[in-house]
Scaffold this motif. Structure first.
Motif, mmCIF file in Angstrom:
data_model
loop_
_atom_site.group_PDB
_atom_site.id
_atom_site.type_symbol
_atom_site.label_atom_id
_atom_site.label_comp_id
_atom_site.label_asym_id
_atom_site.label_seq_id
_atom_site.Cartn_x
_atom_site.Cartn_y
_atom_site.Cartn_z
ATOM 1 N N GLY A 145 0.798 -1.223 0.000
ATOM 2 C CA GLY A 145 0.000 0.000 0.000
ATOM 3 C C GLY A 145 0.830 1.272 0.000
ATOM 4 O O GLY A 145 0.320 2.340 -0.332
ATOM 5 N N PHE A 146 2.104 1.170 0.372
ATOM 6 C CA PHE A 146 2.993 2.340 0.427
ATOM 7 C C PHE A 146 4.168 2.222 -0.544
ATOM 8 O O PHE A 146 4.461 3.135 -1.286
ATOM 9 C CB PHE A 146 3.581 2.528 1.838
ATOM 10 N N HIS A 147 4.867 1.111 -0.470
ATOM 11 C CA HIS A 147 6.104 0.934 -1.233
ATOM 12 C C HIS A 147 5.813 0.315 -2.592
ATOM 13 O O HIS A 147 4.837 -0.401 -2.759
ATOM 14 C CB HIS A 147 7.087 0.093 -0.424
ATOM 15 N N LEU A 148 6.692 0.604 -3.531
ATOM 16 C CA LEU A 148 6.479 0.169 -4.903
ATOM 17 C C LEU A 148 7.033 -1.221 -5.168
ATOM 18 O O LEU A 148 8.047 -1.623 -4.590
ATOM 19 C CB LEU A 148 7.133 1.162 -5.873
ATOM 20 N N THR A 149 6.390 -1.909 -6.075
ATOM 21 C CA THR A 149 6.898 -3.168 -6.609
ATOM 22 C C THR A 149 7.796 -2.829 -7.798
ATOM 23 O O THR A 149 7.901 -1.664 -8.214
ATOM 24 C CB THR A 149 5.739 -4.056 -7.092
ATOM 25 N N ALA A 150 8.401 -3.842 -8.389
ATOM 26 C CA ALA A 150 9.230 -3.631 -9.583
ATOM 27 C C ALA A 150 8.413 -2.944 -10.680
ATOM 28 O O ALA A 150 8.912 -2.037 -11.359
ATOM 29 C CB ALA A 150 9.793 -4.955 -10.083
ATOM 30 N N LYS A 151 7.172 -3.342 -10.823
ATOM 31 C CA LYS A 151 6.297 -2.735 -11.830
ATOM 32 C C LYS A 151 6.099 -1.237 -11.539
ATOM 33 O O LYS A 151 6.094 -0.412 -12.452
ATOM 34 C CB LYS A 151 4.937 -3.442 -11.837
ATOM 35 N N GLY A 152 5.979 -0.882 -10.273
ATOM 36 C CA GLY A 152 5.844 0.520 -9.887
ATOM 37 C C GLY A 152 7.096 1.320 -10.198
ATOM 38 O O GLY A 152 7.029 2.443 -10.706
ATOM 39 N N TYR A 153 8.260 0.745 -9.889
ATOM 40 C CA TYR A 153 9.516 1.445 -10.188
ATOM 41 C C TYR A 153 9.732 1.614 -11.691
ATOM 42 O O TYR A 153 10.194 2.664 -12.142
ATOM 43 C CB TYR A 153 10.715 0.741 -9.539
ATOM 44 N N LEU A 154 9.400 0.603 -12.461
ATOM 45 C CA LEU A 154 9.543 0.722 -13.917
ATOM 46 C C LEU A 154 8.622 1.806 -14.469
ATOM 47 O O LEU A 154 9.010 2.571 -15.363
ATOM 48 C CB LEU A 154 9.265 -0.616 -14.595
ATOM 49 N N TYR A 155 7.426 1.907 -13.924
ATOM 50 C CA TYR A 155 6.517 2.982 -14.326
ATOM 51 C C TYR A 155 7.151 4.343 -14.013
ATOM 52 O O TYR A 155 7.152 5.254 -14.852
ATOM 53 C CB TYR A 155 5.161 2.822 -13.611
#
Length: 167
Positions: A145-155
């Protein structure tokens, strides 16, 4: 290039995303804008030409009013500009609505609106799009809910790419 922020910034392997650039990660878990002001020397000594800032969620989590967060942001931006650093303020990444609740998501939205106003004619504002949506962080980009996954960082990386390689 200096990446400045909290645990979300710290969690990225910026040097691996941009191996052709000299990159420093100055994200520190738990940091608020006021904490970054205290440790500003550790950023300035790296002598970056550009600084990408993304911080604010911990300020909101600890109840710091948005007006005070923006005052601290203004001081941070001023210090970086005084050091002749090109500043890129990125929209504060939201947290997931189901984790933080509507009031929290509204505060981040208010902060991001304030950052747009604060940066007008001063520095670059980078809208992180789906990471900063008014409805909260999309579940596809986070595990907690707070920290990003790899998909979030790539975005995120794709949102800032054009700014990294511009003058």
């Amino acid at each position: 290039v200096a990446f400045i922020g909290d645990s979300i910034t710290n969690g990225a392997e910026w040097a691996e995303f941009f191996p052709q650039l000299k990159v420093v990660n100055r994200g520190v878990s738990g940091d608020k804008v006021s904490d970054i002001l205290v440790r500003l020397d550790s950023i300035l000594t790296t002598q970056p030409k550009k600084a990408f800032i993304m911080v604010g969620i911990n300020d909101i989590n600890t109840g710091i009013p948005v007006d005070q967060i923006l005052i601290n942001y203004e001081r941070l931006i001023g210090s970086l500009l005084d050091a002749k650093i090109k500043v890129y303020v990125q929209s504060t990444i939201q947290c997931a609505l189901n984790v933080c609740g509507n009031a929290h998501v509204k505060e981040v939205k208010k902060l991001n609106q304030g950052l747009i106003e604060l940066t007008k004619d001063k520095v670059f504002f980078v809208d992180l799009g789906s990471l900063s949506k008014d409805t909260g962080l999309e579940i596809r980009f986070t595990a907690d809910g707070f920290h990003l996954t790899a998909k979030g960082y790539l975005y995120w990386v794709n949102r800032i790419l054009p700014y990294l390689y511009s003058d």
